[in-house]
Scaffold this motif. Structure first.
Motif, short mmCIF file in Angstrom:
data_model
loop_
_atom_site.label_atom_id
_atom_site.label_comp_id
_atom_site.label_asym_id
_atom_site.label_seq_id
_atom_site.Cartn_x
_atom_site.Cartn_y
_atom_site.Cartn_z
N ARG A 156 -42.97 -115.75 -45.06
CA ARG A 156 -41.68 -116.21 -45.50
C ARG A 156 -40.64 -115.62 -44.40
N ALA A 157 -39.79 -116.36 -44.17
CA ALA A 157 -38.50 -115.59 -43.27
C ALA A 157 -37.27 -116.43 -43.68
N THR A 158 -36.19 -115.60 -43.67
CA THR A 158 -34.87 -116.29 -43.81
C THR A 158 -33.88 -115.31 -43.16
N VAL A 159 -32.78 -116.05 -43.02
CA VAL A 159 -31.52 -115.34 -42.36
C VAL A 159 -30.37 -115.49 -43.33
N SER A 160 -29.61 -114.31 -43.07
CA SER A 160 -28.40 -114.39 -44.01
C SER A 160 -27.29 -113.86 -43.05
N TRP A 161 -26.17 -113.96 -43.34
CA TRP A 161 -24.86 -113.43 -42.59
C TRP A 161 -24.24 -112.46 -43.69
N GLU A 162 -24.34 -111.24 -43.27
CA GLU A 162 -23.97 -110.13 -44.33
C GLU A 162 -23.98 -108.84 -43.33
N PRO A 163 -23.30 -107.85 -43.90
CA PRO A 163 -23.18 -106.50 -43.41
C PRO A 163 -24.60 -105.79 -43.46
N PRO A 164 -25.18 -105.38 -42.29
CA PRO A 164 -26.27 -104.65 -42.30
C PRO A 164 -26.26 -103.32 -42.74
N SER A 165 -27.58 -102.99 -42.68
CA SER A 165 -27.33 -101.43 -43.28
C SER A 165 -26.57 -100.36 -42.35
N ARG A 166 -26.36 -99.11 -43.06
CA ARG A 166 -25.41 -98.32 -41.85
C ARG A 166 -26.23 -97.91 -40.82
N GLU A 167 -27.48 -97.75 -40.80
CA GLU A 167 -28.21 -97.41 -39.75
C GLU A 167 -28.26 -98.51 -38.66
N HIS A 168 -28.44 -99.68 -39.33
CA HIS A 168 -28.39 -100.76 -38.15
C HIS A 168 -27.00 -100.95 -37.49
N ALA A 169 -26.02 -100.77 -38.52
CA ALA A 169 -24.68 -101.00 -38.10
C ALA A 169 -24.54 -99.96 -37.03
N GLU A 170 -24.50 -98.62 -36.89
CA GLU A 170 -24.67 -97.78 -36.10
C GLU A 170 -25.50 -98.01 -34.81
N ALA A 171 -26.59 -98.35 -34.89
CA ALA A 171 -27.35 -98.67 -33.62
C ALA A 171 -26.89 -99.79 -32.78
N LEU A 172 -26.16 -100.78 -33.78
CA LEU A 172 -25.55 -101.88 -32.89
C LEU A 172 -24.24 -101.82 -32.58
N GLY A 173 -23.66 -100.74 -32.77
CA GLY A 173 -22.11 -100.55 -32.39
C GLY A 173 -21.07 -101.29 -33.26
N LEU A 174 -21.66 -101.84 -34.30
CA LEU A 174 -21.05 -102.60 -35.46
C LEU A 174 -20.03 -101.81 -36.30
N ALA A 175 -18.73 -102.10 -36.74
CA ALA A 175 -17.94 -101.47 -37.61
C ALA A 175 -18.43 -101.43 -38.93
N PRO A 176 -18.37 -100.60 -39.88
CA PRO A 176 -18.93 -100.97 -41.09
C PRO A 176 -18.45 -102.04 -41.91
N ASP A 177 -19.32 -102.62 -42.67
CA ASP A 177 -18.99 -103.76 -43.49
C ASP A 177 -18.77 -104.88 -42.36
N ARG A 178 -18.81 -104.95 -41.28
CA ARG A 178 -18.66 -105.85 -40.53
C ARG A 178 -20.12 -106.88 -40.34
N PRO A 179 -20.02 -108.29 -40.98
CA PRO A 179 -21.26 -109.02 -41.15
C PRO A 179 -21.84 -109.54 -39.81
N THR A 180 -23.13 -109.76 -39.86
CA THR A 180 -23.80 -110.21 -38.54
C THR A 180 -24.97 -110.97 -39.13
N LEU A 181 -25.85 -111.60 -38.36
CA LEU A 181 -26.91 -112.21 -38.40
C LEU A 181 -28.14 -111.33 -39.05
N VAL A 182 -28.70 -111.50 -40.15
CA VAL A 182 -29.75 -110.52 -40.54
C VAL A 182 -31.15 -111.23 -40.91
N HIS A 183 -32.13 -111.13 -40.21
CA HIS A 183 -33.40 -111.80 -40.35
C HIS A 183 -34.17 -110.94 -41.20
#
Length: 247
Positions: A108-135
């Motif tokens: 099963r594979a799904t996608v959501s539009w939501e803030p990623p984990s803190r580790e993922h946000a830091e690695a991607l250079g995203l601001a805290p709580d900024r949503p993105t595509l999560v698979h």
């Protein structure tokens, strides 16, 4: 009086809009968004998804029926014909290592539009709580063994430059099936050179292995990060490899 261009036609593209919609829908059939044998959404939802009229959707569906990719049942629903989606032998499936070598049940594979984990946000250079595509991907063999789970977050760069990924935002509700096997091909098709760095560690007192994969492009911009858990027994190692851009 000047004529207003129809929203279903673009003077910059000589190809009729219904054929462009058919090509996009064909890609979604091939990448598993609509699995073999599955029922497609209704014409109204497809029209909203592709931002075209229902008549354009009808014409696009007729193209795919003539090509033998769709059938229409007695209720008038459009059904993807059974059969494996075509795969390029040179393609690198996404996410790497998620699928087990043995046949799997209940993938099963799904996608959501939501803030990623803190580790993922830091690695991607995203601001805290900024949503993105999560698979999210889960897999296990028929006997319940070999369980694998993968969570991937995509960067703003990936969504801005890879149109196929960006189009998932509109249906990223966390429940609909979303197989992105061609994600790396899409990135390469956008002219990106993919640099992978995988850190693999065996979790203490278990047979599970954790893989953290960070992918960036030739400009050192992060594209995606994946956290993969695999039921396997391996020593920890770190390796790097690069996929050139398509073309």
């Amino acid at each position: 009086m000047a004529r207003t261009a129809s929203p279903d036609h673009s003077p910059a593209d000589a190809s009729p809009l219904y054929r462009r919609v058919a090509a996009r829908l064909r890609g979604e059939l091939h990448d598993g968004t609509f699995p073999p044998g599955g029922r497609l959404p209704g014409e109204r939802r497809l029209a909203e998804h592709f931002e075209v009229s229902r008549e354009t959707v009808r014409q696009a569906l007729e193209v795919l029926r003539r090509d033998g990719l769709l059938a229409t049942d007695r209720r008038g629903s459009h059904v993807a014909l059974p059969g494996p989606a075509p795969q390029s032998p040179a393609s690198l499936a996404f996410p790497v290592g998620a699928r087990a070598a043995r046949p799997c049940a209940g993938d099963r594979a799904t996608v959501s539009w939501e803030p990623p984990s803190r580790e993922h946000a830091e690695a991607l250079g995203l601001a805290p709580d900024r949503p993105t595509l999560v698979h999210r991907y889960t897999s296990s063999t028929a006997d319940g063994g070999g369980r694998r789970t993968a969570v991937t977050s995509f960067s703003a760069v990936a969504l801005a430059e890879v149109g196929e990924l960006a189009r998932y935002r509109g249906r990223a509700d966390g429940s609909a099936s979303a197989q992105l096997w061609r994600a790396y091909d899409w990135m390469r098709g956008a002219g990106l050179t993919l640099h992978h760095r995988d850190t693999i560690t065996r979790l203490a007192d278990t047979q599970a292995v954790r893989v953290v994969r960070l992918v960036h492009d030739q400009y050192a911009r992060p594209l995606e990060i994946t956290d993969l858990l695999v039921d396997a027994g391996q020593d920890a190692l770190v390796y790097e490899f690069t996929l050139p851009a398509a073309g």
